[in-house]
Design a protein around this motif. Structure first.
Motif, PDB file in Angstrom:
ATOM      1  N   THR A 192      10.453  95.225 -14.915  1.00 20.76           N
ATOM      2  CA  THR A 192      11.505  95.188 -14.042  1.00 20.76           C
ATOM      3  C   THR A 192      11.742  96.556 -13.076  1.00 20.76           C
ATOM      4  O   THR A 192      11.744  97.555 -13.799  1.00 20.76           O
ATOM      5  CB  THR A 192      12.887  95.134 -14.435  1.00 20.76           C
ATOM      6  N   THR A 193      11.844  96.277 -11.898  1.00 22.37           N
ATOM      7  CA  THR A 193      12.251  97.354 -10.952  1.00 22.37           C
ATOM      8  C   THR A 193      13.481  97.305 -10.266  1.00 22.37           C
ATOM      9  O   THR A 193      14.189  96.288 -10.410  1.00 22.37           O
ATOM     10  CB  THR A 193      11.211  97.432  -9.648  1.00 22.37           C
ATOM     11  N   THR A 194      13.799  98.495  -9.543  1.00 22.65           N
ATOM     12  CA  THR A 194      15.368  98.435  -9.506  1.00 22.65           C
ATOM     13  C   THR A 194      15.454  97.552  -8.172  1.00 22.65           C
ATOM     14  O   THR A 194      14.671  97.687  -7.190  1.00 22.65           O
ATOM     15  CB  THR A 194      15.785  99.898  -9.122  1.00 22.65           C
ATOM     16  N   ALA A 211      20.333 103.101  -7.031  1.00 19.86           N
ATOM     17  CA  ALA A 211      19.518 104.101  -6.853  1.00 19.86           C
ATOM     18  C   ALA A 211      18.167 103.551  -7.290  1.00 19.86           C
ATOM     19  O   ALA A 211      17.647 102.579  -8.220  1.00 19.86           O
ATOM     20  CB  ALA A 211      19.802 105.047  -8.225  1.00 19.86           C
ATOM     21  N   HIS A 212      17.101 104.099  -6.436  1.00 21.63           N
ATOM     22  CA  HIS A 212      15.623 103.280  -6.550  1.00 21.63           C
ATOM     23  C   HIS A 212      14.969 103.997  -7.838  1.00 21.63           C
ATOM     24  O   HIS A 212      14.173 103.201  -8.359  1.00 21.63           O
ATOM     25  CB  HIS A 212      15.046 103.441  -5.513  1.00 21.63           C
ATOM     26  N   VAL A 213      15.233 105.004  -8.147  1.00 22.70           N
ATOM     27  CA  VAL A 213      14.730 105.842  -9.432  1.00 22.70           C
ATOM     28  C   VAL A 213      15.777 105.674 -10.565  1.00 22.70           C
ATOM     29  O   VAL A 213      16.886 105.973 -10.265  1.00 22.70           O
ATOM     30  CB  VAL A 213      14.139 106.863  -9.093  1.00 22.70           C
ATOM     31  N   ARG A 214      15.378 105.486 -11.926  1.00 24.99           N
ATOM     32  CA  ARG A 214      16.304 105.699 -12.841  1.00 24.99           C
ATOM     33  C   ARG A 214      15.598 106.438 -13.835  1.00 24.99           C
ATOM     34  O   ARG A 214      14.402 106.671 -14.226  1.00 24.99           O
ATOM     35  CB  ARG A 214      16.526 104.093 -13.615  1.00 24.99           C
ATOM     36  N   ARG A 258       7.176 101.203  -2.126  1.00 25.10           N
ATOM     37  CA  ARG A 258       8.638 100.992  -1.804  1.00 25.10           C
ATOM     38  C   ARG A 258       9.087 101.975  -0.713  1.00 25.10           C
ATOM     39  O   ARG A 258       8.954 103.163  -0.752  1.00 25.10           O
ATOM     40  CB  ARG A 258       9.586 101.185  -2.830  1.00 25.10           C
ATOM     41  N   LEU A 305       7.942 105.487  -2.323  1.00 25.68           N
ATOM     42  CA  LEU A 305       7.733 105.369  -3.925  1.00 25.68           C
ATOM     43  C   LEU A 305       6.691 104.435  -4.252  1.00 25.68           C
ATOM     44  O   LEU A 305       6.574 103.187  -3.703  1.00 25.68           O
ATOM     45  CB  LEU A 305       8.979 105.294  -4.495  1.00 25.68           C
ATOM     46  N   GLU A 340       6.041 101.272  -6.626  1.00 25.97           N
ATOM     47  CA  GLU A 340       6.600 100.269  -7.189  1.00 25.97           C
ATOM     48  C   GLU A 340       6.390 100.386  -8.793  1.00 25.97           C
ATOM     49  O   GLU A 340       5.308 100.733  -9.115  1.00 25.97           O
ATOM     50  CB  GLU A 340       6.501  98.758  -7.000  1.00 25.97           C
ATOM     51  N   ASP A 361       8.849 106.312 -10.257  1.00 27.25           N
ATOM     52  CA  ASP A 361       8.635 105.135  -9.705  1.00 27.25           C
ATOM     53  C   ASP A 361       9.834 104.234  -9.649  1.00 27.25           C
ATOM     54  O   ASP A 361      10.946 104.612 -10.142  1.00 27.25           O
ATOM     55  CB  ASP A 361       7.211 104.243 -10.218  1.00 27.25           C
ATOM     56  N   THR A 362       9.904 102.944  -9.429  1.00 26.09           N
ATOM     57  CA  THR A 362      10.966 102.293  -9.132  1.00 26.09           C
ATOM     58  C   THR A 362      11.185 101.431 -10.468  1.00 26.09           C
ATOM     59  O   THR A 362      12.113 100.632 -10.567  1.00 26.09           O
ATOM     60  CB  THR A 362      10.933 101.247  -8.313  1.00 26.09           C
TER      61      THR A 362
END
Lengths: 366, 452
Positions: A39-41, A45-48, B301, B329, B331, B369-370
């Motif tokens: 899963t991506t954001t 916040a786009h990075v975690r 992204r 970024l 993905e 990355d995301t």
């Protein structure tokens, strides 16, 4: 990778509308256990951070390993001592392993069954919280606890203690302690007294240091109590093993050092009133285990930093109060933590209200 | 002459791809877009139709509730498209740009003789008023309010953010004119916050008619909301205004020369950006105009803004109104076998000490990355959030009040003092993977609706 393909092939059957959709949560749990999901954001916040609850719980489980290993050894050691046998180190460890294994099987099978069931009902992911709870529950039981009783206690703890409140993160009381308390009040004969602490030797009476203390004087040496060569619940005897766990928890920041430190301070202060040296309180019974692994539970403890000092201090103080001044129960840690679990929201309420008052006052003075 | 405020809480995310201080090129975009959705609670009303010719500085739409507040075209050209979403919600007004920008010329403002009303009306006509943001709520300022004071942050601590000293080099006169203009709008003075370490050498130190503050600390020390909390916290019933430094320069130039100059240096950044550096471009530029900075088009992204608070706009999207940064970024849609239980996971960064990245030291940068790196859970851990929120606020309690929609509690716990951006780091470090900025944003929307 073959396994990945297998998951991908199976996934449609477990998804909504699939043949096995009733087991969807379980499938998801197993899949996310093996693979960090892709899963991506989407929002925010786009990075975690790479931390997740699985990692956090894993740290706690690693911190418990010394206590588990020593607990296994001590089961064999106590039996060996009581039965005047001549087991080797390896035999003692193996004896303990065989005792503890069925307890863990029961704890995890029953506990995870209910966890999965409720996750499925709520359409949520299975929470990893039970991995720690399930690891702790056998450690705070006497080794002679019948397995059916353990199963009952686990079911009670997970369903009544946690799921009815909304699952991990929502519960009021520490589920592991609730399991212990349930058995303590429902089946006191099998949970306390002098005859429950040693396995494999019939009608053997092995008094714990605490029950000795309640009767006047402690017969074990402080060294034995610190290292853990004493009767007691499986994981609680060795203060040393627990200290190793404490170091791991504090190093990683997973357990609150504030709670641990203030808990020790509270116990020492009230301990001054007793007949035995106050620091004995730290190495007898379940104090160390409760202080390091149960009081620091972030969900049921105080959530504000200032509140943690008060919360920990009162746990230590009440635990020793119960030990010293209550003739009924030699041990007070379990009840003390449960009591403070109940009052933790009140402590937080007072602390947060100070912040609110400050804000209101600021508005008035302008 | 200035007050030093040291903040110990916070985190500078060590993400790779900082822009080198060179200007790679000038982007003159083919099509430029202005988006009403960049403004909270704005109800736009179009004043152009497709095919209309506009100059830079001509209004494209206005605020329906305050029709004098204009939103102007950053370039000259013809209105190419009006993009609407569900329920005909206005999403974008696209302008096909001329090869050379022609400005609508207004009479420069004479500050010494102008009244507050005259200044406000000038800013509104010039499309500059939307750059003044009101706190609480983070909405466009209301000219009828008397703000307690105006805050400007000249310190950009967001991940890979543009260096303001570099991006606004040579625009001191514009900034000074902007500050002078703003100073006329408030009785409470203009607070100007700088980075403690670089402020002595910064030319903005020479600004007149501002109150300087020096902040020392990691992100979010540069967020104006955090700074307000330490300088003069917002109480119930109070209103303060904030303007970002780039907008101050834009306002200053308009006051001096009578034109709406929306050009700016844009920092192109991020782990997937090739040779990240600065580009001269216009407000609302299309992402595709920056194609020199990426080699592939799939699985990337494109974010207008920084990686914490920016918006995912995509390759065919446009930059947001306020942004002077693009982040690119990779993905993160891949599976990682047993990622969470690997003892070493050296390519991943964590603020927590349960990985080793905190021991590796300050120099190392990570190609982030995301990927969410976990699944969504309830709030479990209690003490991580306050470690990255240097404000006198209890974050988890405020968040729970927002989730519950308890207005009184939200108010008591400080909803007036925060915007989602202030909670972005809480969202980053959250092991339970909640969308914390969304929770705050929904809370603010609820307040706006109920308090109206």
């Amino acid at each position: 990778m073959g396994l990945r393909k297998l998951f991908d092939n199976l996934s449609p059957a477990f998804n909504k509308g699939g043949k096995f959709s009733a087991l969807g949560s379980l499938f998801e749990a197993i899949e996310s256990f093996v693979y960090v999901p892709k899963t991506t954001t989407i929002k925010g916040a786009h990075v975690r951070d790479s931390i997740d609850l699985k990692r956090t719980m894993t740290v706690v489980m690693i911190a418990l390993v010394p206590a588990i290993l020593f607990g296994m050894y001590n089961i064999g050691y106590q039996t060996n001592l009581a039965g005047h046998m001549s087991m080797t180190f390896g035999q003692m460890l193996w004896f303990g392993f065989l005792k503890i294994l069925p307890m863990y099987l029961v704890s995890y099978i029953v506990g995870l069954f209910f966890e999965c069931m409720f996750a499925q009902i709520r359409h949520e992911e299975v929470n990893e919280g039970y991995f720690v709870t399930g690891l702790i529950i056998p450690l705070i039981m006497p080794v002679t606890t019948p397995l059916w009783m353990l199963a009952l206690a686990v079911a009670f703890a997970v369903v009544i203690g946690k799921e009815v409140f909304g699952g991990t993160g929502m519960n009021i009381w520490n589920p592991a302690l609730l399991a212990r308390a349930f058995l303590f009040f429902a089946y006191p004969k099998q949970m306390s007294g002098d005859s429950v602490w040693v396995a494999g030797v019939d009608a053997y009476s092995g008094a714990t240091p605490l029950s000795q203390a309640a009767n006047g004087s402690v017969l074990y040496s402080p060294t034995d109590m610190f290292l853990g060569f004493i009767p007691g619940s499986i994981g609680e005897t060795s203060t040393l093993a627990i200290l190793i766990g404490a170091v791991i928890l504090i190093w990683t920041g997973v357990g609150s050092w504030k709670v641990m430190l203030s808990c020790v301070a509270g116990a020492l202060l009230i301990g001054l009133l007793g007949d035995v040296p106050c620091w004995y309180q730290l190495i007898m019974g379940g104090f160390a285990f409760g202080c390091v692994f149960m009081a620091t539970d972030p969900v049921t403890g105080a959530q504000t930093e200032a509140g943690k000092w008060i919360y920990g201090f009162l746990i230590g103080a009440f635990a020793v109060c119960l030990r010293l001044f209550n003739p009924g129960y030699p041990e007070g840690m379990m009840l003390s933590i449960l009591l403070m679990n109940t009052f933790a929201p009140l402590i937080d309420h007072i602390i947060v209200n100070r912040n609110i008052k400050k804000r209101l006052k600021r508005a008035q003075t302008v | 002459m200035s007050e030093q405020i040291r903040l110990t809480k916070g985190l500078d995310i060590p993400i790779s791809g900082a822009a080198s201080q060179t200007i790679a090129k000038t982007v003159l975009a083919d099509v430029i877009a202005i988006k009403p959705t960049n403004f909270r609670a704005l109800v736009p009303k179009l004043v152009v139709k497709e095919g209309d010719l506009v100059l830079a500085g001509d209004p494209l739409f206005v605020d329906k509730n305050h029709p004098q507040v204009c939103f102007c075209s950053p370039c000259s050209g013809s209105v190419e498209a009006i993009v609407r979403g569900d329920k005909r919600k206005l999403l974008e007004v696209r302008v096909k740009a001329d090869s050379e920008v022609k400005y609508r010329k207004a009479k420069p403002l004479s500050l010494s003789s102008a009244s507050k009303e005259q200044i406000a009306s000038f800013l509104m006509q010039m499309g500059l008023w939307p750059m003044i943001m009101q706190r609480p709520y983070g909405i466009i300022a209301n000219a009828e309010d008397a703000p307690k004071s105006i805050f400007i942050s000249a310190m950009n601590t967001a991940p890979l953010a543009a260096d303001l000293d570099f991006a606004l080099k040579g625009r001191f006169i514009d900034v000074q004119a902007g500050v002078d203009t703003l100073a006329k709008l408030t009785e409470g003075g203009v607070h100007f916050s700088m980075n403690y370490f670089t402020s002595p050498s910064s030319e903005f130190r020479k600004l007149r008619s501002v109150i300087f503050h020096d902040f020392e600390g990691k992100h979010p020390a540069g967020n104006v909301g955090i700074q307000i909390n330490h300088i003069s916290p917002i109480n119930k019933g109070e209103v303060v205004w904030t303007v970002d430094l780039l907008s101050v320069a834009t306002i200053g130039k308009a006051v001096r020369e009578g034109i709406y100059d929306a050009s700016r240096l844009v920092a192109v950044t991020g782990p997937a950006a090739v040779n990240p550096s600065y580009v001269k471009a216009y407000q609302g530029s299309p992402i595709s105009a920056f194609s020199d900075f990426f080699t592939k088009k799939e699985n990337l992204r494109f974010i207008s803004g920084n990686v914490l608070t920016g918006e995912k706009v995509g390759l065919d999207g446009y930059m947001d109104f306020f942004d002077d940064q693009i982040s690119i970024l990779n993905e993160g849609d891949y599976y990682e076998t047993f990622g969470w239980c690997k003892p070493f996971r050296c390519k991943k960064f964590s603020f927590s000490h349960s990985y080793w990245s905190w021991l590796i030291g300050n120099g190392k940068k990570y190609k982030m990355d995301t990927n969410v790196n976990g699944g969504a859970r309830a709030f479990v851990v209690s003490d991580v959030y306050s470690k990255v929120l240097p404000m006198d606020i209890y974050p988890v309690h405020l968040l729970k009040a927002c989730i519950a929609g308890d207005l009184e509690k939200m108010e008591n716990l400080g909803i007036y003092e925060v915007l989602p951006e202030d909670f972005a780091l809480c969202e980053f470090v959250d092991p339970s993977k909640n969308n914390i900025q969304q929770i705050i944003s929904d809370g603010i929307d609820l307040m706006l609706k109920e308090m109206a």
